[in-house]
Design a protein around this motif. Structure first.
Motif, PDB file in Angstrom:
ATOM      1  N   LEU A  69       0.795  -1.195  -0.052  1.00 48.76           N
ATOM      2  CA  LEU A  69       0.095  -0.152   0.032  1.00 48.76           C
ATOM      3  C   LEU A  69       0.812   1.316  -0.071  1.00 48.76           C
ATOM      4  O   LEU A  69       1.508   1.293   0.926  1.00 48.76           O
ATOM      5  N   GLY A  70       0.679   2.038  -1.000  1.00 50.90           N
ATOM      6  CA  GLY A  70       1.489   3.137  -1.170  1.00 50.90           C
ATOM      7  C   GLY A  70       0.541   4.532  -0.756  1.00 50.90           C
ATOM      8  O   GLY A  70      -0.440   4.526  -1.370  1.00 50.90           O
ATOM      9  N   VAL A  71       0.832   5.372   0.116  1.00 51.49           N
ATOM     10  CA  VAL A  71       0.040   6.521   0.572  1.00 51.49           C
ATOM     11  C   VAL A  71       0.684   7.663  -0.066  1.00 51.49           C
ATOM     12  O   VAL A  71       1.759   7.919   0.455  1.00 51.49           O
ATOM     13  N   VAL A  72      -0.183   8.497  -1.087  1.00 56.17           N
ATOM     14  CA  VAL A  72       0.559   9.404  -1.674  1.00 56.17           C
ATOM     15  C   VAL A  72      -0.300  10.787  -1.747  1.00 56.17           C
ATOM     16  O   VAL A  72      -1.431  10.657  -1.815  1.00 56.17           O
ATOM     17  N   PRO A  73       0.229  11.986  -1.289  1.00 55.60           N
ATOM     18  CA  PRO A  73      -0.746  13.066  -1.239  1.00 55.60           C
ATOM     19  C   PRO A  73      -1.048  13.334  -2.695  1.00 55.60           C
ATOM     20  O   PRO A  73       0.069  13.093  -3.608  1.00 55.60           O
ATOM     21  N   LYS A  74      -2.209  13.874  -3.095  1.00 62.38           N
ATOM     22  CA  LYS A  74      -2.508  14.366  -4.474  1.00 62.38           C
ATOM     23  C   LYS A  74      -1.460  15.151  -5.158  1.00 62.38           C
ATOM     24  O   LYS A  74      -1.119  14.919  -6.181  1.00 62.38           O
ATOM     25  N   VAL A  75      -1.019  16.069  -4.436  1.00 64.13           N
ATOM     26  CA  VAL A  75      -0.026  16.996  -5.123  1.00 64.13           C
ATOM     27  C   VAL A  75       1.251  16.190  -5.707  1.00 64.13           C
ATOM     28  O   VAL A  75       1.583  16.658  -6.618  1.00 64.13           O
ATOM     29  N   LEU A  76       1.706  15.308  -4.803  1.00 62.41           N
ATOM     30  CA  LEU A  76       2.638  14.477  -5.274  1.00 62.41           C
ATOM     31  C   LEU A  76       2.557  13.401  -6.623  1.00 62.41           C
ATOM     32  O   LEU A  76       3.301  13.329  -7.451  1.00 62.41           O
ATOM     33  N   ALA A  77       1.376  13.005  -6.513  1.00 64.59           N
ATOM     34  CA  ALA A  77       0.886  12.000  -7.551  1.00 64.59           C
ATOM     35  C   ALA A  77       0.705  12.988  -8.811  1.00 64.59           C
ATOM     36  O   ALA A  77       0.952  12.583  -9.825  1.00 64.59           O
ATOM     37  N   LYS A  78       0.081  14.184  -8.453  1.00 61.13           N
ATOM     38  CA  LYS A  78      -0.143  14.881  -9.668  1.00 61.13           C
ATOM     39  C   LYS A  78       1.042  15.465 -10.371  1.00 61.13           C
ATOM     40  O   LYS A  78       1.322  15.524 -11.560  1.00 61.13           O
ATOM     41  N   GLU A  79       2.132  15.526  -9.734  1.00 58.00           N
ATOM     42  CA  GLU A  79       3.248  16.126 -10.205  1.00 58.00           C
ATOM     43  C   GLU A  79       4.163  15.003 -10.636  1.00 58.00           C
ATOM     44  O   GLU A  79       5.275  15.077 -11.092  1.00 58.00           O
ATOM     45  N   ASP A  80       3.923  13.784 -10.269  1.00 56.50           N
ATOM     46  CA  ASP A  80       4.682  12.737 -10.676  1.00 56.50           C
ATOM     47  C   ASP A  80       6.130  12.566  -9.928  1.00 56.50           C
ATOM     48  O   ASP A  80       6.951  12.395 -10.533  1.00 56.50           O
ATOM     49  N   LEU A  81       6.176  13.365  -8.743  1.00 59.63           N
ATOM     50  CA  LEU A  81       7.363  13.254  -8.225  1.00 59.63           C
ATOM     51  C   LEU A  81       7.999  12.200  -7.617  1.00 59.63           C
ATOM     52  O   LEU A  81       9.119  11.950  -7.229  1.00 59.63           O
TER      53      LEU A  81
END
Length: 168
Positions: A69-81
């Motif tokens: 399970l990877g927990v990712v803030p939307k802003v980081l997912a959006k920026e593909d960081l």
């Protein structure tokens, strides 16, 4: 650092660098940790992505058969960081929600080598243990002495009575 538990560990949250670091042993240790989790049928909770040490541990755990399970803030997912998350991805609104979500899904915590984010996460979880918010095990994977100076600092904090030895 802190914690003990009498229940079986089914889910471990791993914190670590999104960079592989300078020494090859860092990535080898991340890969090995993922393999060990899979062999012991322990599920991985992590901050998402496939880069660096976090990528190493998640890929090895996933390929070994662990649920990831990877927990990712939307802003980081959006920026593909972080790169592509291995396994299931759960997007959250903030970094605080990310840590809270990882905390809720984990029975224990391990920190691989990493930078400020890794330190923030492990100290946050450790401070909650010191405040008796939880009693989940917490550990540092001290690859090649990476955390030696941090442990010396914590010893100094104990010596100067800013930290209890049980919280170290």
């Amino acid at each position: 650092m802190a914690g003990s538990s009498s229940h079986q560990i089914k889910n471990i949250c791993v914190f670590g660098g999104s960079s592989p670091g300078k020494e090859i042993e860092f990535l080898e240790s991340a890969n090995h940790l993922g393999q060990v989790l899979a062999e012991r049928k322990i599920h991985l909770v992590y901050g998402g992505g496939n880069l660096g040490l976090m990528g190493g541990v998640s890929i090895a755990a996933f390929l070994g058969g662990s649920q990831v399970l990877g927990v990712v803030p939307k802003v980081l997912a959006k920026e593909d960081l972080l790169g592509k998350t291995i396994g299931e991805e759960l997007q959250v609104s903030t970094m605080s929600e990310r840590l809270n979500t990882m905390f809720k899904h984990a029975d224990a915590f391990i920190a691989l080598p990493g930078g400020l984010g890794t330190l923030e996460e492990i100290f946050h979880i450790s401070s909650w243990a010191q405040l008796h918010i939880h009693h989940k095990p917490i550990g540092l994977l001290n690859v090649n002495g990476f955390y030696d100076k941090l442990l010396s600092f914590l010893d100094q904090a104990v010596e100067q009575e800013f930290l209890t030895s049980s919280a170290r």
